[in-house]
Write a protein that holds these residues in place. Structure first.
Motif, PDB file in Angstrom:
ATOM      1  N   SER A   9       1.424  -1.534  -0.488  1.00  0.00           N
ATOM      2  CA  SER A   9      -0.102  -0.049  -0.207  1.00  0.00           C
ATOM      3  C   SER A   9       0.959   1.579   0.207  1.00  0.00           C
ATOM      4  O   SER A   9       1.149   1.846   1.161  1.00  0.00           O
ATOM      5  CB  SER A   9      -1.113  -0.055   1.583  1.00  0.00           C
ATOM      6  N   ALA A  10       1.606   1.811  -2.005  1.00  0.00           N
ATOM      7  CA  ALA A  10       2.352   3.148  -1.894  1.00  0.00           C
ATOM      8  C   ALA A  10       1.474   3.670  -0.814  1.00  0.00           C
ATOM      9  O   ALA A  10       0.544   4.108  -1.012  1.00  0.00           O
ATOM     10  CB  ALA A  10       2.504   2.362  -2.603  1.00  0.00           C
ATOM     11  N   GLY A  11       1.913   5.053  -0.237  1.00  0.00           N
ATOM     12  CA  GLY A  11       2.202   5.694   0.337  1.00  0.00           C
ATOM     13  C   GLY A  11       1.495   6.180   1.632  1.00  0.00           C
ATOM     14  O   GLY A  11       0.580   6.979   1.941  1.00  0.00           O
ATOM     15  N   VAL A  12       1.085   4.621   2.693  1.00  0.00           N
ATOM     16  CA  VAL A  12      -0.190   4.717   3.593  1.00  0.00           C
ATOM     17  C   VAL A  12       0.547   5.306   4.688  1.00  0.00           C
ATOM     18  O   VAL A  12       1.834   4.752   4.537  1.00  0.00           O
ATOM     19  CB  VAL A  12      -0.722   3.439   3.532  1.00  0.00           C
ATOM     20  N   GLN A  13       0.193   5.843   5.457  1.00  0.00           N
ATOM     21  CA  GLN A  13       1.068   6.047   6.535  1.00  0.00           C
ATOM     22  C   GLN A  13       0.304   5.082   7.822  1.00  0.00           C
ATOM     23  O   GLN A  13      -0.570   5.254   8.185  1.00  0.00           O
ATOM     24  CB  GLN A  13       0.861   7.454   6.656  1.00  0.00           C
ATOM     25  N   PRO A  14       1.532   4.934   8.810  1.00  0.00           N
ATOM     26  CA  PRO A  14       0.616   3.879   9.539  1.00  0.00           C
ATOM     27  C   PRO A  14       0.281   5.604  11.021  1.00  0.00           C
ATOM     28  O   PRO A  14       0.806   5.669  11.279  1.00  0.00           O
ATOM     29  CB  PRO A  14       2.675   3.824  10.228  1.00  0.00           C
ATOM     30  N   ARG A  15      -0.325   4.358  11.430  1.00  0.00           N
ATOM     31  CA  ARG A  15      -0.995   4.954  12.646  1.00  0.00           C
ATOM     32  C   ARG A  15      -0.411   4.696  13.674  1.00  0.00           C
ATOM     33  O   ARG A  15      -0.872   3.454  14.396  1.00  0.00           O
ATOM     34  CB  ARG A  15      -2.873   4.656  12.878  1.00  0.00           C
ATOM     35  N   ILE A  16       0.216   5.252  14.185  1.00  0.00           N
ATOM     36  CA  ILE A  16       0.655   4.982  15.552  1.00  0.00           C
ATOM     37  C   ILE A  16       0.178   5.134  17.039  1.00  0.00           C
ATOM     38  O   ILE A  16      -0.268   6.392  16.775  1.00  0.00           O
ATOM     39  CB  ILE A  16       2.716   5.445  15.618  1.00  0.00           C
ATOM     40  N   THR A  17       0.284   3.560  17.263  1.00  0.00           N
ATOM     41  CA  THR A  17      -0.182   3.878  18.900  1.00  0.00           C
ATOM     42  C   THR A  17       0.225   3.854  19.801  1.00  0.00           C
ATOM     43  O   THR A  17       1.037   3.349  20.060  1.00  0.00           O
ATOM     44  CB  THR A  17      -1.781   3.808  18.759  1.00  0.00           C
ATOM     45  N   GLY A  18      -0.546   3.419  21.527  1.00  0.00           N
ATOM     46  CA  GLY A  18       0.597   2.717  22.666  1.00  0.00           C
ATOM     47  C   GLY A  18       0.441   1.450  22.554  1.00  0.00           C
ATOM     48  O   GLY A  18       1.230   0.842  23.075  1.00  0.00           O
ATOM     49  N   LEU A  74       9.364   0.801   2.306  1.00  0.00           N
ATOM     50  CA  LEU A  74       9.341  -0.281   1.094  1.00  0.00           C
ATOM     51  C   LEU A  74       8.697  -1.359   2.170  1.00  0.00           C
ATOM     52  O   LEU A  74       7.316  -1.580   1.958  1.00  0.00           O
ATOM     53  CB  LEU A  74      10.033  -1.120   1.002  1.00  0.00           C
ATOM     54  N   LEU A  75       9.228  -1.388   4.079  1.00  0.00           N
ATOM     55  CA  LEU A  75       7.992  -2.548   4.606  1.00  0.00           C
ATOM     56  C   LEU A  75       6.999  -1.909   5.685  1.00  0.00           C
ATOM     57  O   LEU A  75       6.553  -2.684   5.248  1.00  0.00           O
ATOM     58  CB  LEU A  75       9.382  -3.203   5.715  1.00  0.00           C
ATOM     59  N   ASN A  76       7.341  -0.334   6.064  1.00  0.00           N
ATOM     60  CA  ASN A  76       6.259   0.098   6.430  1.00  0.00           C
ATOM     61  C   ASN A  76       4.281  -0.025   5.347  1.00  0.00           C
ATOM     62  O   ASN A  76       3.961   0.033   5.840  1.00  0.00           O
ATOM     63  CB  ASN A  76       6.505   1.474   6.584  1.00  0.00           C
ATOM     64  N   PRO A  77       4.805  -0.045   4.332  1.00  0.00           N
ATOM     65  CA  PRO A  77       3.435  -0.263   3.620  1.00  0.00           C
ATOM     66  C   PRO A  77       2.833  -1.762   3.790  1.00  0.00           C
ATOM     67  O   PRO A  77       1.762  -2.336   3.282  1.00  0.00           O
ATOM     68  CB  PRO A  77       3.985   0.731   2.425  1.00  0.00           C
ATOM     69  N   VAL A  78       4.303  -2.228   3.762  1.00  0.00           N
ATOM     70  CA  VAL A  78       3.597  -3.798   3.732  1.00  0.00           C
ATOM     71  C   VAL A  78       3.046  -4.003   5.083  1.00  0.00           C
ATOM     72  O   VAL A  78       2.067  -5.121   5.124  1.00  0.00           O
ATOM     73  CB  VAL A  78       4.444  -5.409   3.295  1.00  0.00           C
ATOM     74  N   PHE A  79       3.317  -3.624   6.606  1.00  0.00           N
ATOM     75  CA  PHE A  79       2.247  -3.993   7.453  1.00  0.00           C
ATOM     76  C   PHE A  79       1.153  -2.579   7.448  1.00  0.00           C
ATOM     77  O   PHE A  79       0.341  -3.947   7.809  1.00  0.00           O
ATOM     78  CB  PHE A  79       3.440  -2.712   9.004  1.00  0.00           C
ATOM     79  N   ALA A  80       1.135  -1.968   6.826  1.00  0.00           N
ATOM     80  CA  ALA A  80      -0.616  -1.054   6.298  1.00  0.00           C
ATOM     81  C   ALA A  80      -1.385  -1.843   5.600  1.00  0.00           C
ATOM     82  O   ALA A  80      -2.477  -2.834   5.819  1.00  0.00           O
ATOM     83  CB  ALA A  80      -0.184  -0.019   5.631  1.00  0.00           C
ATOM     84  N   GLY A  81      -0.172  -2.282   4.877  1.00  0.00           N
ATOM     85  CA  GLY A  81      -1.584  -4.139   3.911  1.00  0.00           C
ATOM     86  C   GLY A  81      -1.745  -5.192   4.201  1.00  0.00           C
ATOM     87  O   GLY A  81      -2.649  -5.579   4.303  1.00  0.00           O
ATOM     88  N   LEU A  82      -1.412  -5.315   5.257  1.00  0.00           N
ATOM     89  CA  LEU A  82      -1.466  -6.889   5.825  1.00  0.00           C
ATOM     90  C   LEU A  82      -1.993  -6.444   7.118  1.00  0.00           C
ATOM     91  O   LEU A  82      -2.607  -7.682   7.809  1.00  0.00           O
ATOM     92  CB  LEU A  82      -0.021  -7.194   6.051  1.00  0.00           C
ATOM     93  N   GLY A  83      -2.329  -5.142   7.374  1.00  0.00           N
ATOM     94  CA  GLY A  83      -3.049  -4.639   8.659  1.00  0.00           C
ATOM     95  C   GLY A  83      -2.686  -5.148  10.144  1.00  0.00           C
ATOM     96  O   GLY A  83      -3.443  -5.294  11.244  1.00  0.00           O
TER      97      GLY A  83
END
Length: 286
Positions: A4-13, A33-42
């Motif tokens: 999910s290119a361009g998806v910004q991670p939502r950082i919580t506690g 490269l890996l943060n969009p993978v995290f977002a794409g995988l939920g």
């Protein structure tokens, strides 16, 4: 795997943390490269760069490992060999390569070390149409990444591999580690003048800085020789620009990392950590 290119991670506690360690660290591509993978995988996780000076590596790594929400570490230059000391369990690839580029916290509390550099590099070559099987290869650089790439090239079936480094002991170390797998195919030093070479690989950090000297002179290579670089930033290194100017086919450093993404996904068990309400968290591991 969704990118999910361009998806910004939502950082919580509750966000889990991963770090990529290097000295320097400005050039690393893994976070983008890996943060969009995290977002794409939920997966509620984020990867951040951490500058770990070589003389403070132990303090940095031990501190991160003591943090309860740090699940894994990626490792880049110059720490790949030293980082082995911070894991209790080493894979066969780590033992054969002599270094690690990924560490994860296991469910048992121990840290596990793996090395995907060589496998990622070879996968990138194959995908680009430059399969190393049966080829004559010169590898320049026998450090952490070079050792991993040497091992993977041997396992991929190269016909002949010459390993070059400014430090002869590094070369001897690589040859010793590969002696049981190489069948006489691995040699110390550059090939003889005039010997045919199909692929030359830069596995040194030369190229990270604009004023770095060339690791070798592409002008001396025969037409058709593939020139590969593992430096990812800048993508068009001076070496690759020079090689292309001489009409040689080139292979960029970012292929190595992009082909490691699925390997990271499985190593860090990201599917298992996906949110239950996310499609990635609802499918079977298979």
């Amino acid at each position: 795997m969704s990118h999910s290119a361009g998806v910004q991670p939502r950082i919580t506690g509750r966000t889990r943390l991963f770090a990529v360690l290097g000295d320097p660290v400005e050039q690393v591509r893994a976070p983008e490269l890996l943060n969009p993978v995290f977002a794409g995988l939920g997966v509620d996780a984020v990867l951040v760069p951490v500058h770990a000076p070589a003389d403070r590596l132990a303090e940095v790594v031990r501190g991160l490992q003591q943090a309860g929400n740090v699940d894994g570490l990626l490792v880049t230059v110059p720490h790949k060999a030293a980082a082995r000391d911070f894991a209790e369990v080493h894979s066969d690839a780590v033992r054969l390569a002599g270094g690690t580029n990924a560490l994860r916290r296991g469910a048992d509390g121990r840290w596990y070390a793996e090395n995907f550099d060589g496998a990622g590099f070879v996968a990138g070559l194959v995908a680009a149409g430059h399969s190393p099987a049966g080829k004559r290869v010169t590898l320049v650089g026998a450090g952490g990444a070079g050792g991993a790439i040497a091992a993977a090239l041997v396992l991929a079936g190269v016909a002949r591999l010459h390993v070059v480094d400014v430090d002869p002991e590094r070369v001897r170390t690589v040859l010793r580690r590969l002696s049981g797998h190489a069948d006489g195919r691995v040699h110390a030093g550059a090939p003889p003048a005039g010997a045919a070479v199909d692929l030359v690989v830069n596995a040194t950090p030369l190229g990270l800085r604009t004023d770095d000297p060339l690791p070798f002179d592409p002008a001396s290579l025969a037409p058709g020789t593939v020139v590969a670089d593992i430096v990812m930033t800048p993508r068009e290194t001076r070496l690759l620009r020079t090689a292309a100017a001489h009409g040689l086919p080139v292979h960029h450093g970012d292929h190595m990392l992009t082909h490691q993404l699925r390997m990271y996904e499985h190593f860090f068990a990201l599917h298992r950590n996906a949110r239950p309400d996310h499609p990635a968290g609802q499918r079977s591991e298979g």
